[in-house]
Design a protein around this motif. Structure first.
Motif, PDB file in Angstrom:
ATOM      1  N   ILE A 195       9.363 -17.258  -0.364  1.00  0.00           N
ATOM      2  CA  ILE A 195       9.082 -16.431   0.669  1.00  0.00           C
ATOM      3  C   ILE A 195       8.280 -15.386   0.158  1.00  0.00           C
ATOM      4  CG2 ILE A 195      10.332 -14.856   2.649  1.00  0.00           C
ATOM      5  CD1 ILE A 195      12.623 -16.800   2.310  1.00  0.00           C
ATOM      6  N   PRO A 196       7.092 -15.132   0.941  1.00  0.00           N
ATOM      7  CA  PRO A 196       6.343 -13.974   0.407  1.00  0.00           C
ATOM      8  C   PRO A 196       6.950 -12.490   0.733  1.00  0.00           C
ATOM      9  CG  PRO A 196       4.931 -15.544   1.942  1.00  0.00           C
ATOM     10  CD  PRO A 196       6.514 -15.905   1.817  1.00  0.00           C
ATOM     11  N   SER A 197       6.333 -11.855  -0.241  1.00  0.00           N
ATOM     12  CA  SER A 197       6.980 -10.261   0.122  1.00  0.00           C
ATOM     13  C   SER A 197       6.218  -9.882   1.133  1.00  0.00           C
ATOM     14  CB  SER A 197       6.634  -9.550  -1.240  1.00  0.00           C
ATOM     15  OG  SER A 197       7.279 -10.113  -2.122  1.00  0.00           O
ATOM     16  N   ARG A 198       6.686  -8.797   1.915  1.00  0.00           N
ATOM     17  CA  ARG A 198       6.097  -8.229   2.916  1.00  0.00           C
ATOM     18  C   ARG A 198       4.741  -7.200   2.566  1.00  0.00           C
ATOM     19  NH1 ARG A 198      10.180 -10.955   2.665  1.00  0.00           N
ATOM     20  NH2 ARG A 198      11.799  -9.363   2.879  1.00  0.00           N
ATOM     21  N   HIS A 199       4.955  -6.901   1.117  1.00  0.00           N
ATOM     22  CA  HIS A 199       3.856  -6.319   0.495  1.00  0.00           C
ATOM     23  C   HIS A 199       3.845  -6.358  -1.060  1.00  0.00           C
ATOM     24  CE1 HIS A 199       6.403  -3.372  -1.730  1.00  0.00           C
ATOM     25  NE2 HIS A 199       7.104  -3.205  -0.482  1.00  0.00           N
ATOM     26  N   VAL A 200       2.677  -6.242  -1.531  1.00  0.00           N
ATOM     27  CA  VAL A 200       2.503  -6.574  -3.125  1.00  0.00           C
ATOM     28  C   VAL A 200       3.599  -5.794  -3.892  1.00  0.00           C
ATOM     29  CG1 VAL A 200       1.249  -6.419  -5.116  1.00  0.00           C
ATOM     30  CG2 VAL A 200       0.124  -7.059  -2.897  1.00  0.00           C
ATOM     31  N   GLN A 201       4.234  -6.370  -4.483  1.00  0.00           N
ATOM     32  CA  GLN A 201       5.346  -5.767  -5.453  1.00  0.00           C
ATOM     33  C   GLN A 201       4.801  -5.272  -6.780  1.00  0.00           C
ATOM     34  OE1 GLN A 201       8.912  -6.080  -3.898  1.00  0.00           O
ATOM     35  NE2 GLN A 201       7.574  -6.475  -2.523  1.00  0.00           N
ATOM     36  N   GLU A 202       5.002  -4.184  -7.180  1.00  0.00           N
ATOM     37  CA  GLU A 202       4.352  -3.507  -8.413  1.00  0.00           C
ATOM     38  C   GLU A 202       5.389  -2.496  -8.945  1.00  0.00           C
ATOM     39  OE1 GLU A 202       0.357  -1.479 -10.358  1.00  0.00           O
ATOM     40  OE2 GLU A 202       0.189  -2.971  -8.655  1.00  0.00           O
ATOM     41  N   ASN A 203       5.912  -2.708 -10.243  1.00  0.00           N
ATOM     42  CA  ASN A 203       6.487  -1.701 -10.844  1.00  0.00           C
ATOM     43  C   ASN A 203       5.853  -1.365 -12.315  1.00  0.00           C
ATOM     44  OD1 ASN A 203       7.313  -3.650 -12.758  1.00  0.00           O
ATOM     45  ND2 ASN A 203       9.008  -4.208 -11.484  1.00  0.00           N
ATOM     46  N   ALA A 204       6.457  -0.991 -13.252  1.00  0.00           N
ATOM     47  CA  ALA A 204       5.867  -0.293 -14.390  1.00  0.00           C
ATOM     48  C   ALA A 204       5.370  -1.534 -15.353  1.00  0.00           C
ATOM     49  CB  ALA A 204       6.855   0.509 -15.307  1.00  0.00           C
ATOM     50  N   PHE A 239       4.133  -9.034  -8.683  1.00  0.00           N
ATOM     51  CA  PHE A 239       4.384 -10.261  -7.986  1.00  0.00           C
ATOM     52  C   PHE A 239       4.284 -10.208  -6.235  1.00  0.00           C
ATOM     53  CE2 PHE A 239       8.255  -8.182  -8.989  1.00  0.00           C
ATOM     54  CZ  PHE A 239       9.099  -8.412  -7.770  1.00  0.00           C
ATOM     55  N   THR A 240       4.173 -11.155  -5.714  1.00  0.00           N
ATOM     56  CA  THR A 240       4.012 -11.401  -4.364  1.00  0.00           C
ATOM     57  C   THR A 240       5.023 -12.105  -3.556  1.00  0.00           C
ATOM     58  OG1 THR A 240       2.343 -13.052  -4.481  1.00  0.00           O
ATOM     59  CG2 THR A 240       1.449 -10.828  -4.307  1.00  0.00           C
ATOM     60  N   ALA A 241       5.832 -12.784  -4.290  1.00  0.00           N
ATOM     61  CA  ALA A 241       6.885 -13.561  -3.408  1.00  0.00           C
ATOM     62  C   ALA A 241       8.180 -13.808  -4.151  1.00  0.00           C
ATOM     63  CB  ALA A 241       6.223 -14.852  -3.417  1.00  0.00           C
ATOM     64  N   ARG A 288      17.483   4.167   0.250  1.00  0.00           N
ATOM     65  CA  ARG A 288      16.271   3.282   0.368  1.00  0.00           C
ATOM     66  C   ARG A 288      15.475   3.131  -0.810  1.00  0.00           C
ATOM     67  NH1 ARG A 288      11.196   4.091  -1.848  1.00  0.00           N
ATOM     68  NH2 ARG A 288       9.418   3.667  -0.394  1.00  0.00           N
ATOM     69  N   SER A 289      15.218   1.764  -0.943  1.00  0.00           N
ATOM     70  CA  SER A 289      14.559   1.539  -2.638  1.00  0.00           C
ATOM     71  C   SER A 289      13.399   0.763  -2.020  1.00  0.00           C
ATOM     72  CB  SER A 289      15.448   0.713  -3.170  1.00  0.00           C
ATOM     73  OG  SER A 289      15.024   0.245  -4.444  1.00  0.00           O
ATOM     74  N   ALA A 290      12.483   0.661  -2.853  1.00  0.00           N
ATOM     75  CA  ALA A 290      11.105  -0.174  -2.867  1.00  0.00           C
ATOM     76  C   ALA A 290      10.387  -0.378  -4.176  1.00  0.00           C
ATOM     77  CB  ALA A 290      10.201   0.559  -1.946  1.00  0.00           C
ATOM     78  N   ILE A 291      10.013  -1.616  -4.310  1.00  0.00           N
ATOM     79  CA  ILE A 291       8.937  -1.669  -5.298  1.00  0.00           C
ATOM     80  C   ILE A 291       7.505  -1.290  -5.029  1.00  0.00           C
ATOM     81  CG2 ILE A 291       8.357  -3.378  -7.215  1.00  0.00           C
ATOM     82  CD1 ILE A 291      10.461  -5.084  -6.113  1.00  0.00           C
ATOM     83  N   ASP A 292       7.444  -0.092  -5.350  1.00  0.00           N
ATOM     84  CA  ASP A 292       6.211   1.048  -4.739  1.00  0.00           C
ATOM     85  C   ASP A 292       5.379   1.495  -5.598  1.00  0.00           C
ATOM     86  OD1 ASP A 292       7.952   2.777  -5.674  1.00  0.00           O
ATOM     87  OD2 ASP A 292       8.888   3.325  -3.679  1.00  0.00           O
ATOM     88  N   LEU A 293       5.437   1.175  -7.037  1.00  0.00           N
ATOM     89  CA  LEU A 293       4.653   2.072  -7.941  1.00  0.00           C
ATOM     90  C   LEU A 293       3.061   2.108  -7.436  1.00  0.00           C
ATOM     91  CD1 LEU A 293       5.031   3.851 -10.553  1.00  0.00           C
ATOM     92  CD2 LEU A 293       4.232   1.673 -11.913  1.00  0.00           C
ATOM     93  N   ASN A 294       2.567   1.080  -6.779  1.00  0.00           N
ATOM     94  CA  ASN A 294       1.251   0.740  -6.343  1.00  0.00           C
ATOM     95  C   ASN A 294       1.048   1.438  -5.003  1.00  0.00           C
ATOM     96  OD1 ASN A 294       3.035  -1.099  -5.063  1.00  0.00           O
ATOM     97  ND2 ASN A 294       1.350  -2.334  -4.395  1.00  0.00           N
ATOM     98  N   PHE A 295       2.066   2.172  -4.339  1.00  0.00           N
ATOM     99  CA  PHE A 295       1.782   3.015  -3.152  1.00  0.00           C
ATOM    100  C   PHE A 295       1.021   4.292  -3.802  1.00  0.00           C
ATOM    101  CE2 PHE A 295       5.607   1.422  -0.171  1.00  0.00           C
ATOM    102  CZ  PHE A 295       5.442   0.291  -0.201  1.00  0.00           C
TER     103      PHE A 295
END
Length: 369
Positions: free
Chosen positions: A13-22, A26-28, A137-144
């Motif tokens: 299942i694709p993520s609803r946005h690109v996931q990026e941490n340190a 990944f995208t799914a 609230r949490s998110a894989i949001d380092l690319n935000f």
């Protein structure tokens, strides 16, 4: 209960946005979903996951080996399974992929058992009749960008959330500080946690942890590699900021050591990585006896059940964009109200899949009888 068939599906299942941490991008997500049917007509459903890779190994472990063995049992329940998995995995070990596979079956069995008693799973585990647990609230949001991050935080604050977590670990620590300050300007005195995803060294963590404490950060999550438990213990002794970790441990010895050696202030074992409901509840009781709180990683759809049943649970991680809950493949799930997570009050875990919608993400599927 006598199992009569087990179906196993692998879905990407694709993520609803690109996931990026340190350390990763990944995208799914891959979801391995198990449906167990029993001779009494009850069906139990369980699942586990990977971050886009390795799901086929878990799928084949269950479909090619475990399913046939488990169908030979005349009576199967979570405690029986807990004993059986040691023999099922003897030649390759009950760690890593085996624990992920075990989790899916364990959850299916607990679901079926609670359905057989016509009560919600959290009640079957000893929880109250109408529970609710604090959520953040949490998110894989380092690319935000900072602007995107602030807008997302505002959205969840407006929804009633009163605790928040962001990713840090930028190459320039000043950027991390800037992001923290921007978020704190929005949330005020509400708790703000930060997650490094194992991106720092021990020495970096000592230096940066002191600065984060002065900034009023609520906890510092996974600053160094997950298995450096002795170093985690030293960090806890040297820093005033609370240390949280445990999500990246797939080994029973390490999970036990994390708790018994008090290597962290907050235990974050992942229900789906630690061995399902049975194993997670065991570790939670151990942590409770030593005065350590539980704040499980990810898996909110099942984490809300176990958190509702323990005394030392403090937070549920709500990870929209990555979870099943907002993926569009569920008919029934937990809900959120004024910063709290409320589990379904249906028999079992209450998670109902929309199999038609899920089918478009299917990679592999089989049924064993």
């Amino acid at each position: 209960m006598k199992p009569i068939s087990i179906s196993i599906g692998l879905y990407k299942i694709p993520s609803r946005h690109v996931q990026e941490n340190a350390i990763a991008r990944f995208t799914a997500y891959e979801w391995i979903i198990v449906r167990m049917k029993f001779s009494n007509g009850i069906e139990g459903i369980g699942w586990t996951y990977t971050q886009g890779r390795g799901g086929s190994a878990i799928y084949h472990l269950i479909s090619d080996y475990w399913a046939k063995e488990l169908l030979s049992d005349s009576d199967l329940d979570p405690l029986t399974l807990n004993k059986r998995v040691w023999s099922l995995s003897y030649s390759y070990g009950l760690e890593g992929l085996s624990r992920l596979a075990y989790s899916a079956i364990d959850i299916a069995l607990w679901d079926a058992l609670a359905k057989a008693h016509d009560i919600p799973l959290y009640e079957m585990l000893g929880g109250p009749k109408s529970p609710k647990v604090k959520a953040y609230r949490s998110a894989i949001d380092l690319n935000f960008t900072i602007e995107e991050l602030v807008e997302d935080i505002k959205k969840f604050k407006n929804q009633g959330f009163k605790a928040f977590k962001i990713k840090i670990g930028k190459p320039n620590f000043e950027e991390d500080i800037e992001r923290i300050k921007a978020v704190k300007d929005v949330i005020g005195n509400y708790p703000l946690m930060v997650d490094v995803n194992r991106g720092w060294t021990f020495e970096e963590t000592i230096k940066k942890g002191k600065i984060l404490y002065d900034l009023g950060v609520y906890w510092l999550e996974e600053p160094i590699e997950a298995d450096l438990l002795d170093q985690y213990k030293m960090l806890r002794e040297k820093l005033d900021i609370p240390i949280a970790a445990g999500e990246s441990l797939y080994n029973g010895f390490e999970q036990t050591k994390l708790i018994t050696d008090k290597c962290v202030d907050i235990v974050q074992l992942d229900v789906l990585r630690s061995g399902g409901v049975t194993e997670w509840m065991k570790y939670a009781k151990l942590a409770e006896s030593l005065g350590l709180p539980m704040a499980p990683h990810f898996a909110e759809e099942i984490s809300v059940q176990v958190l509702s049943a323990v005394k030392n649970g403090i937070f549920l991680e709500h990870l929209p964009g990555s979870n099943l809950n907002d993926s569009g493949v569920l008919k029934s799930s937990l809900r959120f109200e004024d910063g709290y997570a409320i589990p379904p009050d249906k028999p079992g875990h209450g998670i109902e899949f929309d199999w038609e919608k899920l089918s478009k993400y299917q990679v592999l599927w089989t049924e064993v009888k």
